[in-house]
Scaffold this motif. Structure first.
Motif, PDB file in Angstrom:
ATOM      1  N   SER A  49       0.869  -1.141   0.390  1.00  0.00           N
ATOM      2  CA  SER A  49      -0.306   0.249   0.133  1.00  0.00           C
ATOM      3  C   SER A  49       1.004   1.056  -0.186  1.00  0.00           C
ATOM      4  N   LEU A  50       0.696   2.159  -1.268  1.00  0.00           N
ATOM      5  CA  LEU A  50       1.452   3.329  -1.221  1.00  0.00           C
ATOM      6  C   LEU A  50       1.485   4.267   0.478  1.00  0.00           C
ATOM      7  N   PHE A  51       2.570   4.639   0.545  1.00  0.00           N
ATOM      8  CA  PHE A  51       2.038   5.531   2.302  1.00  0.00           C
ATOM      9  C   PHE A  51       1.806   4.678   3.684  1.00  0.00           C
ATOM     10  N   GLU A  52       2.468   3.326   3.095  1.00  0.00           N
ATOM     11  CA  GLU A  52       2.467   2.279   4.284  1.00  0.00           C
ATOM     12  C   GLU A  52       3.691   2.154   5.052  1.00  0.00           C
ATOM     13  N   VAL A  53       4.105   3.230   5.661  1.00  0.00           N
ATOM     14  CA  VAL A  53       5.358   3.520   6.406  1.00  0.00           C
ATOM     15  C   VAL A  53       5.122   3.258   8.268  1.00  0.00           C
ATOM     16  N   SER A  54       6.285   3.257   8.234  1.00  0.00           N
ATOM     17  CA  SER A  54       6.823   3.462   9.845  1.00  0.00           C
ATOM     18  C   SER A  54       6.910   4.739  10.690  1.00  0.00           C
ATOM     19  N   VAL A  55       6.505   4.781  11.081  1.00  0.00           N
ATOM     20  CA  VAL A  55       5.933   6.560  11.949  1.00  0.00           C
ATOM     21  C   VAL A  55       7.349   6.786  12.279  1.00  0.00           C
ATOM     22  N   GLY A  56       8.441   5.783  12.554  1.00  0.00           N
ATOM     23  CA  GLY A  56      10.237   6.252  12.728  1.00  0.00           C
ATOM     24  C   GLY A  56      10.126   7.432  10.951  1.00  0.00           C
ATOM     25  N   ILE A  57       9.346   7.757  10.195  1.00  0.00           N
ATOM     26  CA  ILE A  57      10.166   9.008   8.696  1.00  0.00           C
ATOM     27  C   ILE A  57       9.272   9.799   9.176  1.00  0.00           C
ATOM     28  N   LEU A  58       9.177  10.189  10.355  1.00  0.00           N
ATOM     29  CA  LEU A  58       7.686  11.132  10.342  1.00  0.00           C
ATOM     30  C   LEU A  58       9.801  12.407  11.034  1.00  0.00           C
ATOM     31  N   PRO A  59       9.805  12.137  11.870  1.00  0.00           N
ATOM     32  CA  PRO A  59      10.631  12.686  12.175  1.00  0.00           C
ATOM     33  C   PRO A  59      12.501  12.883  11.706  1.00  0.00           C
ATOM     34  N   TYR A  60      12.847  11.760  10.260  1.00  0.00           N
ATOM     35  CA  TYR A  60      13.775  11.438   9.800  1.00  0.00           C
ATOM     36  C   TYR A  60      13.693  12.763   8.941  1.00  0.00           C
ATOM     37  N   PRO A  61      12.697  12.834   8.185  1.00  0.00           N
ATOM     38  CA  PRO A  61      12.942  14.070   6.812  1.00  0.00           C
ATOM     39  C   PRO A  61      13.393  15.216   7.847  1.00  0.00           C
ATOM     40  N   ILE A  62      13.443  16.132   9.024  1.00  0.00           N
ATOM     41  CA  ILE A  62      13.693  16.998   9.635  1.00  0.00           C
ATOM     42  C   ILE A  62      15.283  16.372   9.931  1.00  0.00           C
ATOM     43  N   THR A  63      15.782  15.515   9.971  1.00  0.00           N
ATOM     44  CA  THR A  63      17.536  15.606   9.965  1.00  0.00           C
ATOM     45  C   THR A  63      17.951  16.572   9.413  1.00  0.00           C
ATOM     46  N   PHE A  64      17.528  15.861   7.840  1.00  0.00           N
ATOM     47  CA  PHE A  64      18.190  16.810   6.458  1.00  0.00           C
ATOM     48  C   PHE A  64      17.576  17.804   6.094  1.00  0.00           C
ATOM     49  N   LEU A  65      16.478  18.473   6.725  1.00  0.00           N
ATOM     50  CA  LEU A  65      16.277  19.610   6.243  1.00  0.00           C
ATOM     51  C   LEU A  65      17.351  20.669   7.550  1.00  0.00           C
ATOM     52  N   ILE A  66      17.827  20.029   8.983  1.00  0.00           N
ATOM     53  CA  ILE A  66      18.738  20.460   9.280  1.00  0.00           C
ATOM     54  C   ILE A  66      20.518  20.748   8.999  1.00  0.00           C
ATOM     55  N   THR A  67      20.277  19.177   7.661  1.00  0.00           N
ATOM     56  CA  THR A  67      22.070  19.604   7.007  1.00  0.00           C
ATOM     57  C   THR A  67      22.090  20.298   6.425  1.00  0.00           C
ATOM     58  N   ASP A  68      20.760  20.262   5.533  1.00  0.00           N
ATOM     59  CA  ASP A  68      21.033  21.816   4.583  1.00  0.00           C
ATOM     60  C   ASP A  68      20.775  22.782   4.676  1.00  0.00           C
TER      61      ASP A  68
END
Length: 238
Positions: A49-68
């Protein structure tokens, strides 16, 4: 630059690092819960199913925003330092959880051993796969970001933000799912579906965070009077 500005720049870097490490550690602690988000209806990709993902993925994109953001304002060296610190913090937190799991709960403990293990039990293979994928993705993200920054001479922030994130997020998703399949934590028939679903979700979030990067970069450059391609050097700020 005044002494006050120098101290402020160091303090902001410290807070960004704290947010980065917190987001990373939390994503590893909560990854066992999955959810299904269907803003585009009930779609499946290779049986997943599309977007059947772990809740662990929710804060993860923040790390890429911060490193950028750190890459843009403080430079490549300081961004890589945050990435390395995140790796250390992740393994340290995993060690504490494993130690806590070994310690037996007393009869009057609100949380017994079984409940604690069910919530915090860590698969060594899953953690190893996550850390390897993270390490590759974050260093690649920083490297590509600065490649585009140099190529465009500090212009087109959206270009380096999205191009670096797209490739690094694909690498992260492909690596972690691939390793979990290699070590038979996940069946191979779910490989393509999980990679595509996870990657599309991360790309969707990456588009959303671009305006936030522009906003924070604008504030930082205005506050410290930085030119488009100029960076703060914390080695000089000591």
């Amino acid at each position: 630059m005044t002494l006050r500005d120098r101290k402020l720049a160091q303090r902001i870097y410290l807070y960004l690092g704290a947010l980065f490490i917190t987001s990373l550690v939390v994503s590893n602690l909560i990854f066992q819960k999955f959810f299904y988000w269907n803003p585009f209806g009930d779609f499946t990709v290779f049986g997943v199913s599309l977007f059947e993902v772990s809740v662990g993925i929710l804060p993860y994109p923040i790390t890429f925003l911060i490193t950028d953001l750190i890459s843009e304002i403080y430079g490549r060296k300081m961004a890589n330092q945050i990435v390395t610190a995140g790796i250390f913090a992740s393994f340290f937190s995993m060690g504490i959880i494993l130690l806590a799991e070994v310690a037996p709960a007393i009869p009057s403990s609100p949380i017994n051993d079984e409940t604690f293990t069910q919530v915090f039990a860590l698969s060594p293979i899953a953690v190893l796969a996550s850390m390897i994928a993270y390490l590759l993705a974050q260093y690649v993200d920083v490297a590509i970001y600065h490649f585009w920054k140099k190529l465009t001479k500090g212009k087109h922030l959206w270009l380096r933000n999205n191009f670096s994130t797209f490739l690094s997020q694909f690498l992260d998703t492909f690596t972690v799912v691939g390793l979990l399949c290699v070590f038979k934590v996940l069946p191979w028939e779910l490989f393509f579906g999980l990679v595509v679903s996870g990657f599309i979700f991360k790309i969707f979030i990456a588009f959303i965070d671009t305006p936030f990067l522009y906003f924070f970069v604008y504030i930082m450059r205005k506050r410290f009077n930085l030119k488009p391609n100029e960076e703060l050097d914390l080695d000089v700020l000591d």
